[in-house]
Write a protein that holds these residues in place. Sequence first.
Motif, PDB file in Angstrom:
ATOM      1  N   PHE A  89      14.285  75.390  35.388  1.00  0.00           N
ATOM      2  CA  PHE A  89      13.133  74.649  34.869  1.00  0.00           C
ATOM      3  C   PHE A  89      11.886  75.526  34.980  1.00  0.00           C
ATOM      4  O   PHE A  89      11.733  76.289  35.930  1.00  0.00           O
ATOM      5  N   THR A  90      11.012  75.371  33.997  1.00  0.00           N
ATOM      6  CA  THR A  90       9.673  75.943  34.083  1.00  0.00           C
ATOM      7  C   THR A  90       8.704  74.770  34.129  1.00  0.00           C
ATOM      8  O   THR A  90       8.666  73.957  33.201  1.00  0.00           O
ATOM      9  N   LEU A  91       7.949  74.670  35.226  1.00  0.00           N
ATOM     10  CA  LEU A  91       7.041  73.540  35.429  1.00  0.00           C
ATOM     11  C   LEU A  91       5.594  74.015  35.458  1.00  0.00           C
ATOM     12  O   LEU A  91       5.300  75.139  35.860  1.00  0.00           O
ATOM     13  N   THR A  92       4.706  73.132  35.022  1.00  0.00           N
ATOM     14  CA  THR A  92       3.283  73.389  35.223  1.00  0.00           C
ATOM     15  C   THR A  92       2.941  73.128  36.686  1.00  0.00           C
ATOM     16  O   THR A  92       3.765  72.638  37.454  1.00  0.00           O
ATOM     17  N   LYS A  93       1.726  73.432  37.077  1.00  0.00           N
ATOM     18  CA  LYS A  93       1.301  73.177  38.456  1.00  0.00           C
ATOM     19  C   LYS A  93       1.327  71.691  38.776  1.00  0.00           C
ATOM     20  O   LYS A  93       1.438  71.300  39.941  1.00  0.00           O
ATOM     21  N   GLU A  94       1.225  70.863  37.732  1.00  0.00           N
ATOM     22  CA  GLU A  94       1.247  69.412  37.921  1.00  0.00           C
ATOM     23  C   GLU A  94       2.668  68.856  37.894  1.00  0.00           C
ATOM     24  O   GLU A  94       2.867  67.638  38.028  1.00  0.00           O
ATOM     25  N   GLY A  95       3.659  69.724  37.699  1.00  0.00           N
ATOM     26  CA  GLY A  95       5.051  69.272  37.719  1.00  0.00           C
ATOM     27  C   GLY A  95       5.599  68.857  36.373  1.00  0.00           C
ATOM     28  O   GLY A  95       6.683  68.280  36.297  1.00  0.00           O
ATOM     29  N   GLU A  96       4.887  69.177  35.289  1.00  0.00           N
ATOM     30  CA  GLU A  96       5.377  68.832  33.954  1.00  0.00           C
ATOM     31  C   GLU A  96       6.378  69.879  33.482  1.00  0.00           C
ATOM     32  O   GLU A  96       6.160  71.090  33.655  1.00  0.00           O
ATOM     33  N   ILE A  97       7.469  69.440  32.876  1.00  0.00           N
ATOM     34  CA  ILE A  97       8.513  70.354  32.413  1.00  0.00           C
ATOM     35  C   ILE A  97       8.077  71.029  31.116  1.00  0.00           C
ATOM     36  O   ILE A  97       7.809  70.371  30.121  1.00  0.00           O
ATOM     37  N   VAL A  98       7.996  72.354  31.157  1.00  0.00           N
ATOM     38  CA  VAL A  98       7.624  73.134  29.984  1.00  0.00           C
ATOM     39  C   VAL A  98       8.867  73.646  29.261  1.00  0.00           C
ATOM     40  O   VAL A  98       8.913  73.697  28.033  1.00  0.00           O
ATOM     41  N   GLU A  99       9.879  73.988  30.057  1.00  0.00           N
ATOM     42  CA  GLU A  99      11.105  74.548  29.487  1.00  0.00           C
ATOM     43  C   GLU A  99      12.254  74.288  30.448  1.00  0.00           C
ATOM     44  O   GLU A  99      12.062  74.220  31.661  1.00  0.00           O
ATOM     45  N   CYS A 100      13.447  74.131  29.911  1.00  0.00           N
ATOM     46  CA  CYS A 100      14.643  73.974  30.743  1.00  0.00           C
ATOM     47  C   CYS A 100      15.853  74.439  29.963  1.00  0.00           C
ATOM     48  O   CYS A 100      15.854  74.412  28.735  1.00  0.00           O
TER      49      CYS A 100
END
Length: 236
Positions: A96-107
């Motif tokens: 997973f690639t997450l933003t600092k806020e924990g939002e999934i950008v890529e998986c």
Amino acid sequence: MLLNIIITKNSNNMKTQLLTNHSDLRQKAEVNSLEKRFTFSLDAPKANFLAINHELLVHQIELEMQNEELVNANKKVEQLSEKYIDLYNLAPMGYFTLTKEGEIVECNLCAANLLRKSQTLLVGSRFGFFVTEVSKSVFNQFIEDILSTKETETCVISLNVFNNTDTDVLLTGHITRDDEHCLIAVTDISELIANQKKIAKLECFNGIFIDRELKMVELKKEVNQLLKKAGLENKY
């Protein structure tokens, strides 16, 4: 006619010599321009024109070669990108690639299968949504540690993935070089945790059994001692 033949032969000889001795772009352009160069009249009044024409011709060929190299380089980049996408998607571990806020950008595909969701639906959603309540504090601390220490961090949490079924996973993560995203690797260890719990139960049962056997041995000794004091034969 004879002059044209001589010029053509000289042109071919010069072309062969340049190709043999040099490999840079300018010299290649010089080679490709030789035949065109000798098609013009060699009269003295036109020398300047021929020189300028030659430079323009060489520059044009240089640009054509550069464009060809750029096209080839772009094709190689596209091929590498396709290989990366294939390797990323077909990896046996969830990424997973997450933003600092924990939002999934890529998986990748394995990650999507772990959460029983499609990759398209997961992008833009919060990873924390799938973390069980008992693991939320551990997960939040995990993200904070990644952002603050900028080192590789690990933790074990449980995810609520399907029909309220909890799955134990090992998270390994670190921050990207631009400090903008968190890269998370997820390993399903639910089977390992289940086996560990079984082993713990067996060890507990074994401990109770051994303790019981030791107590039985002591009890038999006491019975034999009482029988001996009463003048009777040992029973055990």
